[in-house]
Design an enzyme around this catalytic site. Structure first.
Site, PDB file in Angstrom:
ATOM      1  N   TYR A   1     -56.844 -29.235 -51.511  1.00 12.99           N
ATOM      2  CA  TYR A   1     -56.238 -28.906 -50.210  1.00 12.99           C
ATOM      3  C   TYR A   1     -55.907 -27.426 -50.073  1.00 12.99           C
ATOM      4  O   TYR A   1     -55.430 -26.988 -49.039  1.00 12.99           O
ATOM      5  CB  TYR A   1     -54.979 -29.748 -49.973  1.00 12.99           C
TER       6      TYR A   1
ATOM      7  N   GLY B   1     -60.625 -38.196 -63.646  1.00 15.58           N
ATOM      8  CA  GLY B   1     -59.215 -38.046 -64.036  1.00 15.58           C
ATOM      9  C   GLY B   1     -58.311 -38.983 -63.243  1.00 15.58           C
ATOM     10  O   GLY B   1     -58.739 -40.042 -62.768  1.00 15.58           O
TER      11      GLY B   1
ATOM     12  N   LYS C   1     -50.570 -37.541 -65.459  1.00 13.22           N
ATOM     13  CA  LYS C   1     -50.545 -38.798 -64.690  1.00 13.22           C
ATOM     14  C   LYS C   1     -50.823 -40.031 -65.537  1.00 13.22           C
ATOM     15  O   LYS C   1     -50.349 -41.113 -65.226  1.00 13.22           O
ATOM     16  CB  LYS C   1     -51.563 -38.737 -63.544  1.00 13.22           C
TER      17      LYS C   1
ATOM     18  N   ASP D   1     -51.067 -42.062 -54.556  1.00 11.12           N
ATOM     19  CA  ASP D   1     -52.364 -41.455 -54.199  1.00 11.12           C
ATOM     20  C   ASP D   1     -53.284 -42.509 -53.594  1.00 11.12           C
ATOM     21  O   ASP D   1     -54.108 -42.202 -52.727  1.00 11.12           O
ATOM     22  CB  ASP D   1     -53.047 -40.858 -55.440  1.00 11.12           C
TER      23      ASP D   1
HETATM   24  P1  NAP Z   1     -57.051 -34.576 -63.716  1.00  9.39           P
HETATM   25  O1  NAP Z   1     -56.477 -35.900 -64.061  1.00  9.39           O
HETATM   26  O2  NAP Z   1     -56.841 -33.414 -64.615  1.00  9.39           O
HETATM   27  O3  NAP Z   1     -58.644 -34.816 -63.500  1.00  9.39           O
HETATM   28  C1  NAP Z   1     -59.511 -33.766 -63.139  1.00  9.39           C
HETATM   29  C2  NAP Z   1     -60.957 -34.223 -63.354  1.00  9.39           C
HETATM   30  O4  NAP Z   1     -61.807 -33.133 -62.980  1.00  9.39           O
HETATM   31  C3  NAP Z   1     -61.285 -34.577 -64.812  1.00  9.39           C
HETATM   32  O5  NAP Z   1     -62.227 -35.618 -64.845  1.00  9.39           O
HETATM   33  C4  NAP Z   1     -61.922 -33.269 -65.315  1.00  9.39           C
HETATM   34  O6  NAP Z   1     -62.855 -33.454 -66.349  1.00  9.39           O
HETATM   35  C5  NAP Z   1     -62.673 -32.839 -64.072  1.00  9.39           C
HETATM   36  N1  NAP Z   1     -62.981 -31.410 -64.089  1.00  9.39           N
HETATM   37  C6  NAP Z   1     -62.089 -30.384 -64.114  1.00  9.39           C
HETATM   38  N2  NAP Z   1     -62.761 -29.209 -64.097  1.00  9.39           N
HETATM   39  C7  NAP Z   1     -64.088 -29.530 -64.089  1.00  9.39           C
HETATM   40  C8  NAP Z   1     -65.277 -28.760 -64.091  1.00  9.39           C
HETATM   41  N3  NAP Z   1     -65.250 -27.408 -64.080  1.00  9.39           N
HETATM   42  N4  NAP Z   1     -66.475 -29.410 -64.096  1.00  9.39           N
HETATM   43  C9  NAP Z   1     -66.523 -30.760 -64.086  1.00  9.39           C
HETATM   44  N5  NAP Z   1     -65.419 -31.550 -64.083  1.00  9.39           N
HETATM   45  C10 NAP Z   1     -64.217 -30.934 -64.079  1.00  9.39           C
HETATM   46  O7  NAP Z   1     -56.533 -34.091 -62.279  1.00  9.39           O
HETATM   47  P2  NAP Z   1     -56.199 -35.002 -61.004  1.00  9.39           P
HETATM   48  O8  NAP Z   1     -54.761 -35.329 -60.971  1.00  9.39           O
HETATM   49  O9  NAP Z   1     -57.210 -36.085 -60.960  1.00  9.39           O
HETATM   50  O10 NAP Z   1     -56.434 -33.945 -59.802  1.00  9.39           O
HETATM   51  C11 NAP Z   1     -57.735 -33.433 -59.557  1.00  9.39           C
HETATM   52  C12 NAP Z   1     -57.771 -32.624 -58.255  1.00  9.39           C
HETATM   53  O11 NAP Z   1     -57.439 -33.456 -57.152  1.00  9.39           O
HETATM   54  C13 NAP Z   1     -56.785 -31.451 -58.210  1.00  9.39           C
HETATM   55  O12 NAP Z   1     -57.411 -30.386 -57.549  1.00  9.39           O
HETATM   56  C14 NAP Z   1     -55.631 -31.983 -57.391  1.00  9.39           C
HETATM   57  O13 NAP Z   1     -54.924 -30.953 -56.717  1.00  9.39           O
HETATM   58  C15 NAP Z   1     -56.394 -32.856 -56.396  1.00  9.39           C
HETATM   59  N6  NAP Z   1     -55.549 -33.926 -55.846  1.00  9.39           N
HETATM   60  C16 NAP Z   1     -55.322 -33.915 -54.508  1.00  9.39           C
HETATM   61  C17 NAP Z   1     -54.551 -34.901 -53.937  1.00  9.39           C
HETATM   62  C18 NAP Z   1     -54.300 -34.903 -52.459  1.00  9.39           C
HETATM   63  O14 NAP Z   1     -53.378 -35.576 -52.013  1.00  9.39           O
HETATM   64  N7  NAP Z   1     -55.098 -34.201 -51.685  1.00  9.39           N
HETATM   65  C19 NAP Z   1     -53.991 -35.931 -54.731  1.00  9.39           C
HETATM   66  C20 NAP Z   1     -54.273 -35.916 -56.111  1.00  9.39           C
HETATM   67  C21 NAP Z   1     -55.055 -34.894 -56.654  1.00  9.39           C
HETATM   68  P3  NAP Z   1     -62.407 -33.710 -67.891  1.00  9.39           P
HETATM   69  O15 NAP Z   1     -61.950 -35.144 -67.940  1.00  9.39           O
HETATM   70  O16 NAP Z   1     -63.654 -33.427 -68.629  1.00  9.39           O
HETATM   71  O17 NAP Z   1     -61.303 -32.704 -68.141  1.00  9.39           O
END
Ligand code: NAP
Length: 293
Positions: free
Chosen positions: A233, A139, A72, A113
């Site tokens: 989700y 993230g 992203k 989003d």
């Molecule tokens: P991303 O850019 O990869 O960011 C994920 C974040 O979570 C990063 O800050 C990462 O830390 C952190 N993280 C991952 N595993 C972790 C752990 N075990 N302990 C602590 N921190 C952890 O992903 P994203 O696009 O933001 O998406 C994140 C989540 O939101 C996903 O599950 C996605 O499916 C969900 N989401 C849902 C919707 C919806 O419409 N419902 C929309 C967007 C996203 P680091 O920076 O240290 O790697």
């Protein structure tokens, strides 16, 4: 669903992993219900092949794309223009491919989003003004959530809890430029800070299938009267939501935001509203078999 023929056009999902995504089910059902000759396909694309993937979609005449983990932020380098929201958040989840009157197709980056989160949190708007909020993770989704909260809900303070110092600093810098002040704590302090927040938003994948027994905060960190929003989700009710609800908190899952951001992307690609019932039915149909798996 209409048959695929020589006029069928492509909308893509790019990211890694993408095999768990529910977006193909939502969009293909919605395209069919709207009578549009489009198909939504997912492609596993890692950062190393991102530039060529965007160039390929442009060359093949794709109508649009969604962009997910972990692309992203990086994808902004490969578009011709960014919407104000994509620029403000530094995160792109939607690409729109437009003919600009020349033989060249322009690629626009947007972030739906933000609109998805705003719409899904709207019923709780009053309760948040002037209150502290905690966002778990730093993230792409965290950026959309923070921007939406700062612009729409006027909280007293926004704190992020994240594990990577680099992610925290990059996020804080992004918002500092726009006058949005963020406090930050290490991820291991998330439970302590959560206890004092009116709203806790999980933007990490912790608790997502298949890791369904995990929760980003300790059981007992959340109390009656708080709002807990989990962007995950799948499953629809994560361990975080289950435990929060049992303690009297308002628990909101990620499906409403998923549908709302999908509707906004659909409108950007097609110029028409997404058929909401067909999309929700398809989402529910796609989630159920996974819960039994
Ligand atoms: P991303 O850019 O990869 O960011 C994920 C974040 O979570 C990063 O800050 C990462 O830390 C952190 N993280 C991952 N595993 C972790 C752990 N075990 N302990 C602590 N921190 C952890 O992903 P994203 O696009 O933001 O998406 C994140 C989540 O939101 C996903 O599950 C996605 O499916 C969900 N989401 C849902 C919707 C919806 O419409 N419902 C929309 C967007 C996203 P680091 O920076 O240290 O790697």
């Amino acid at each position: 669903m209409n048959t695929i023929d020589a006029s069928t056009r492509l909308v893509a999902l790019i990211g890694s992993p993408v095999s768990h995504s529910l977006s193909p089910a939502i969009h293909n059902a919605a395209f069919s219900a709207a009578g549009l000759n489009l198909r939504y396909l997912s492609f596993d694309v890692t950062p190393v092949s991102l530039e060529s993937a965007v160039a390929g979609l442009r060359s093949l005449g794709a109508v649009g794309a969604n962009v997910t983990i972990p692309l992203k932020r990086d994808v902004a380098r490969f578009v011709d223009s960014l919407s104000p929201v994509a620029r403000a958040t530094g995160a792109v989840n939607t690409l729109i491919f437009r003919a600009d009157g020349t033989s060249r197709i322009r690629v626009e980056g947007d972030n739906t989003d933000v609109a998805g989160f705003v719409r899904s949190l709207d019923p709780h708007r009053e309760g948040l003004m002037g209150k502290p909020v905690l966002v778990l993770g730093a993230g792409g989704a965290a950026r959309a959530v923070i921007y939406a909260l700062a612009r729409q809900h006027a909280p007293d303070s926004i704190t992020i809890a994240a594990r990577s110092r680099q992610s925290i600093l990059s996020l804080m810098r992004q918002f500092e430029k726009r006058g949005i002040v963020i406090d930050a704590v290490p991820f291991d302090q998330a439970s302590a800070v959560a206890a004092h927040a009116a709203l806790v938003v999980n933007t990490t994948p912790i608790g997502m299938y298949p890791d369904v027994d995990a929760s980003p905060v300790a059981d007992g960190a959340i109390a009656n009267g708080q709002i807990v929003y989990d962007l995950v989700y799948n499953p629809t009710e994560t361990r975080l939501l289950r435990e929060s609800r049992a303690r009297g908190a308002t628990a909101i899952g990620g499906t409403d935001m998923l549908l709302a951001q999908a509707a906004e992307s659909f409108r950007l690609w097609t110029g028409v509203e997404m058929p909401a019932l067909a999309a929700r039915d398809a989402l529910e149909g796609a989630i159920q078999p996974r819960l039994k798996a």
